[in-house]
Scaffold this motif. Structure first.
Motif, PDB file in Angstrom:
ATOM      1  N   VAL A 148       0.806  -1.200   0.034  1.00  0.00           N
ATOM      2  CA  VAL A 148       0.069  -0.072  -0.085  1.00  0.00           C
ATOM      3  C   VAL A 148       0.952   1.248  -0.144  1.00  0.00           C
ATOM      4  O   VAL A 148       1.660   1.433   1.052  1.00  0.00           O
ATOM      5  N   PRO A 149       0.872   2.179  -0.941  1.00  0.00           N
ATOM      6  CA  PRO A 149       1.445   3.470  -1.003  1.00  0.00           C
ATOM      7  C   PRO A 149       1.066   4.107   0.354  1.00  0.00           C
ATOM      8  O   PRO A 149      -0.129   4.407   0.425  1.00  0.00           O
ATOM      9  N   ALA A 150       1.792   5.002   0.751  1.00  0.00           N
ATOM     10  CA  ALA A 150       1.574   5.754   2.108  1.00  0.00           C
ATOM     11  C   ALA A 150       2.494   6.995   2.055  1.00  0.00           C
ATOM     12  O   ALA A 150       3.663   7.154   1.330  1.00  0.00           O
ATOM     13  N   VAL A 151       1.975   7.780   2.530  1.00  0.00           N
ATOM     14  CA  VAL A 151       2.782   9.387   2.834  1.00  0.00           C
ATOM     15  C   VAL A 151       2.723   9.481   4.428  1.00  0.00           C
ATOM     16  O   VAL A 151       1.625   9.613   4.977  1.00  0.00           O
ATOM     17  N   LEU A 152       3.670   9.733   4.948  1.00  0.00           N
ATOM     18  CA  LEU A 152       3.918  10.133   6.381  1.00  0.00           C
ATOM     19  C   LEU A 152       4.341  11.449   6.475  1.00  0.00           C
ATOM     20  O   LEU A 152       5.219  12.112   5.952  1.00  0.00           O
ATOM     21  N   TYR A 153       3.491  12.366   7.363  1.00  0.00           N
ATOM     22  CA  TYR A 153       3.967  13.877   7.572  1.00  0.00           C
ATOM     23  C   TYR A 153       3.346  14.353   8.706  1.00  0.00           C
ATOM     24  O   TYR A 153       2.690  13.533   9.395  1.00  0.00           O
ATOM     25  N   GLY A 154       3.785  15.485   9.184  1.00  0.00           N
ATOM     26  CA  GLY A 154       3.421  15.949  10.322  1.00  0.00           C
ATOM     27  C   GLY A 154       4.462  16.464  11.135  1.00  0.00           C
ATOM     28  O   GLY A 154       5.773  16.275  10.959  1.00  0.00           O
ATOM     29  N   HIS A 155       4.159  17.359  12.139  1.00  0.00           N
ATOM     30  CA  HIS A 155       5.293  18.030  13.095  1.00  0.00           C
ATOM     31  C   HIS A 155       6.300  18.880  12.220  1.00  0.00           C
ATOM     32  O   HIS A 155       7.708  18.680  12.519  1.00  0.00           O
ATOM     33  N   LYS A 156       5.961  19.345  11.065  1.00  0.00           N
ATOM     34  CA  LYS A 156       6.792  20.077  10.294  1.00  0.00           C
ATOM     35  C   LYS A 156       7.981  19.318   9.835  1.00  0.00           C
ATOM     36  O   LYS A 156       8.872  19.836   9.517  1.00  0.00           O
ATOM     37  N   THR A 157       7.840  18.030   9.699  1.00  0.00           N
ATOM     38  CA  THR A 157       9.026  17.099   9.008  1.00  0.00           C
ATOM     39  C   THR A 157       8.576  17.168   7.527  1.00  0.00           C
ATOM     40  O   THR A 157       7.488  17.299   7.006  1.00  0.00           O
TER      41      THR A 157
ATOM     42  N   ALA B 136       2.756   6.702  14.499  1.00  0.00           N
ATOM     43  CA  ALA B 136       1.677   7.487  13.248  1.00  0.00           C
ATOM     44  C   ALA B 136       0.262   6.887  13.579  1.00  0.00           C
ATOM     45  O   ALA B 136       0.052   5.784  13.973  1.00  0.00           O
ATOM     46  N   LEU B 137      -0.723   7.737  13.154  1.00  0.00           N
ATOM     47  CA  LEU B 137      -1.918   7.141  12.865  1.00  0.00           C
ATOM     48  C   LEU B 137      -2.588   7.493  11.548  1.00  0.00           C
ATOM     49  O   LEU B 137      -2.028   8.298  10.834  1.00  0.00           O
TER      50      LEU B 137
ATOM     51  N   LEU C 181      -0.604   9.057   6.576  1.00  0.00           N
ATOM     52  CA  LEU C 181      -0.374   8.814   7.879  1.00  0.00           C
ATOM     53  C   LEU C 181       0.231  10.093   8.603  1.00  0.00           C
ATOM     54  O   LEU C 181       1.042  10.955   8.145  1.00  0.00           O
ATOM     55  N   LEU C 182      -0.107  10.477   9.868  1.00  0.00           N
ATOM     56  CA  LEU C 182       0.176  11.395  10.423  1.00  0.00           C
ATOM     57  C   LEU C 182       1.363  11.260  11.681  1.00  0.00           C
ATOM     58  O   LEU C 182       1.075  10.182  12.566  1.00  0.00           O
ATOM     59  N   VAL C 183       2.262  11.783  11.552  1.00  0.00           N
ATOM     60  CA  VAL C 183       3.112  11.642  12.909  1.00  0.00           C
ATOM     61  C   VAL C 183       2.546  12.056  13.948  1.00  0.00           C
ATOM     62  O   VAL C 183       2.072  13.191  14.056  1.00  0.00           O
ATOM     63  N   VAL C 184       2.987  11.109  15.009  1.00  0.00           N
ATOM     64  CA  VAL C 184       2.483  11.736  16.383  1.00  0.00           C
ATOM     65  C   VAL C 184       3.615  11.225  17.524  1.00  0.00           C
ATOM     66  O   VAL C 184       4.529  10.477  17.034  1.00  0.00           O
ATOM     67  N   ARG C 185       3.566  11.663  18.806  1.00  0.00           N
ATOM     68  CA  ARG C 185       4.871  11.841  19.578  1.00  0.00           C
ATOM     69  C   ARG C 185       3.855  11.287  20.883  1.00  0.00           C
ATOM     70  O   ARG C 185       2.715  11.473  21.139  1.00  0.00           O
ATOM     71  N   LYS C 186       4.539  10.407  21.722  1.00  0.00           N
ATOM     72  CA  LYS C 186       4.037  10.097  22.952  1.00  0.00           C
ATOM     73  C   LYS C 186       3.617  11.327  23.941  1.00  0.00           C
ATOM     74  O   LYS C 186       4.383  12.312  24.018  1.00  0.00           O
ATOM     75  N   GLY C 187       2.717  11.500  24.595  1.00  0.00           N
ATOM     76  CA  GLY C 187       2.117  12.374  25.185  1.00  0.00           C
ATOM     77  C   GLY C 187       1.197  13.486  24.522  1.00  0.00           C
ATOM     78  O   GLY C 187       0.645  14.481  25.019  1.00  0.00           O
ATOM     79  N   GLU C 188       1.343  13.467  23.291  1.00  0.00           N
ATOM     80  CA  GLU C 188       0.765  14.310  22.459  1.00  0.00           C
ATOM     81  C   GLU C 188      -0.636  14.119  22.309  1.00  0.00           C
ATOM     82  O   GLU C 188      -1.132  12.737  22.303  1.00  0.00           O
TER      83      GLU C 188
ATOM     84  N   VAL D 221      -7.750  13.407  22.595  1.00  0.00           N
ATOM     85  CA  VAL D 221      -7.243  12.297  23.613  1.00  0.00           C
ATOM     86  C   VAL D 221      -5.725  11.907  23.387  1.00  0.00           C
ATOM     87  O   VAL D 221      -5.523  12.561  22.310  1.00  0.00           O
ATOM     88  N   GLU D 222      -5.102  11.526  24.095  1.00  0.00           N
ATOM     89  CA  GLU D 222      -3.659  11.256  24.136  1.00  0.00           C
ATOM     90  C   GLU D 222      -3.494  10.281  23.069  1.00  0.00           C
ATOM     91  O   GLU D 222      -4.123   9.308  23.156  1.00  0.00           O
ATOM     92  N   ALA D 223      -2.566  10.404  22.156  1.00  0.00           N
ATOM     93  CA  ALA D 223      -2.357   9.435  21.061  1.00  0.00           C
ATOM     94  C   ALA D 223      -1.988   7.907  21.504  1.00  0.00           C
ATOM     95  O   ALA D 223      -2.636   7.166  20.664  1.00  0.00           O
ATOM     96  N   THR D 224      -1.503   7.818  22.455  1.00  0.00           N
ATOM     97  CA  THR D 224      -1.434   6.352  22.810  1.00  0.00           C
ATOM     98  C   THR D 224      -2.480   5.813  23.787  1.00  0.00           C
ATOM     99  O   THR D 224      -2.263   4.340  24.238  1.00  0.00           O
ATOM    100  N   HIS D 225      -3.508   6.469  23.831  1.00  0.00           N
ATOM    101  CA  HIS D 225      -4.535   6.126  24.737  1.00  0.00           C
ATOM    102  C   HIS D 225      -5.918   6.254  23.773  1.00  0.00           C
ATOM    103  O   HIS D 225      -6.866   6.848  24.651  1.00  0.00           O
ATOM    104  N   ILE D 226      -5.900   6.045  22.650  1.00  0.00           N
ATOM    105  CA  ILE D 226      -7.287   6.227  21.937  1.00  0.00           C
ATOM    106  C   ILE D 226      -8.240   5.148  22.187  1.00  0.00           C
ATOM    107  O   ILE D 226      -7.858   4.134  21.947  1.00  0.00           O
ATOM    108  N   PRO D 227      -9.444   5.345  22.579  1.00  0.00           N
ATOM    109  CA  PRO D 227     -10.304   4.333  22.726  1.00  0.00           C
ATOM    110  C   PRO D 227     -10.777   3.754  21.766  1.00  0.00           C
ATOM    111  O   PRO D 227     -10.996   4.398  20.505  1.00  0.00           O
ATOM    112  N   GLU D 228     -11.035   2.406  21.668  1.00  0.00           N
ATOM    113  CA  GLU D 228     -11.642   1.829  20.584  1.00  0.00           C
ATOM    114  C   GLU D 228     -12.966   2.123  20.078  1.00  0.00           C
ATOM    115  O   GLU D 228     -13.575   1.798  18.801  1.00  0.00           O
TER     116      GLU D 228
END
Length: 214
Positions: free
Chosen positions: A28-37, A73-74, A92-99, A130-137
């Motif tokens: 699957v082709p994908a593009v990863l971006y975010g956080h000014k990267t 990433a999300l 895909l969106l770049v995410v960081r722990k605590g964000e 919500v915090e990126a590492t605790h997203i409810p299903e």
């Protein structure tokens, strides 16, 4: 939320032709971006990615292995072919722990409302921060024994600690109304032909008027 590890290869070829070849090869082709990267063009294993989405939903937090480097990433957007249901591309969106991130979470209804009622679902998702590492299903709301006139809004959904409602609190999710009786249904059936006849008559009159003007 479960950990979803996924190996991602750096994409070196571009264009529609290379994307089709990648999909034929099970990628699957994908593009990863975010956080000014700078955007990074990647290839994901189609079967592995689809399995993660089935198990964890479209808000699955991914741990990408990109040439030995891990990146959270999300999925931001997932393009699926309308007929084959093959995933054609994903952002895909770049995410960081605590964000904290803003995501849509599905809301399911459990239980049975009071006898003689009819339950309508006006919306089945709400938006939360919500915090990126605790997203409810997903969230659940119970209508067990709910009486006619009961309404459940976004504000009634119990959120986990640290989550904030982004949707309008008054967004109607579930409405419990009085179920129509057999007499009501028969009355509607009798009125329908009369309404159609009146509409046909109006159309005929309009066409006759247009003919006279011509």
């Amino acid at each position: 939320m479960s950990e979803n590890k996924l190996t991602a290869a750096v994409r070196s070829e571009f264009g529609k032709g290379s994307a089709r070849r990648a999909r034929r090869e099970g990628q699957v082709p994908a593009v990863l971006y975010g956080h000014k990267t700078e955007p990074r063009h990647l290839l994901l294993g189609a079967l592995e990615f689809a399995a993660i989405l089935r198990h964890s939903g479209t808000n699955a937090l991914l741990t990408l292995d990109i040439d030995g480097e891990e990146q959270l990433a999300l999925p931001k957007q997932i393009d699926v072919h309308p007929l084959t249901r093959i995933i054609e591309h994903t952002d895909l969106l770049v995410v960081r722990k605590g964000e904290k991130v803003t995501v849509e979470i599905s809301v399911s209804v459990t239980g049975e409302a009071a006898p003689g009622s009819l339950v309508t679902n006006d919306a089945d998702v709400i938006e939360v921060e919500v915090e990126a590492t605790h997203i409810p299903e997903g969230f659940e709301v119970s209508i067990e024994g709910a009486e006619i006139g009961t309404q459940i809004t976004a504000a009634d959904v119990k959120l986990p600690a640290g989550a904030t409602l982004v949707s309008d609190p008054e967004t109607l999710l579930v409405n419990v109304i009085e179920a129509p009786t057999e007499a009501d249904l028969e009355s509607e059936e009798e009125e329908a032909p009369e309404g159609e006849a009146a509409e046909d008559a109006a159309q005929e009159a309009e066409q006759a008027a247009e003919s006279e003007e011509a």
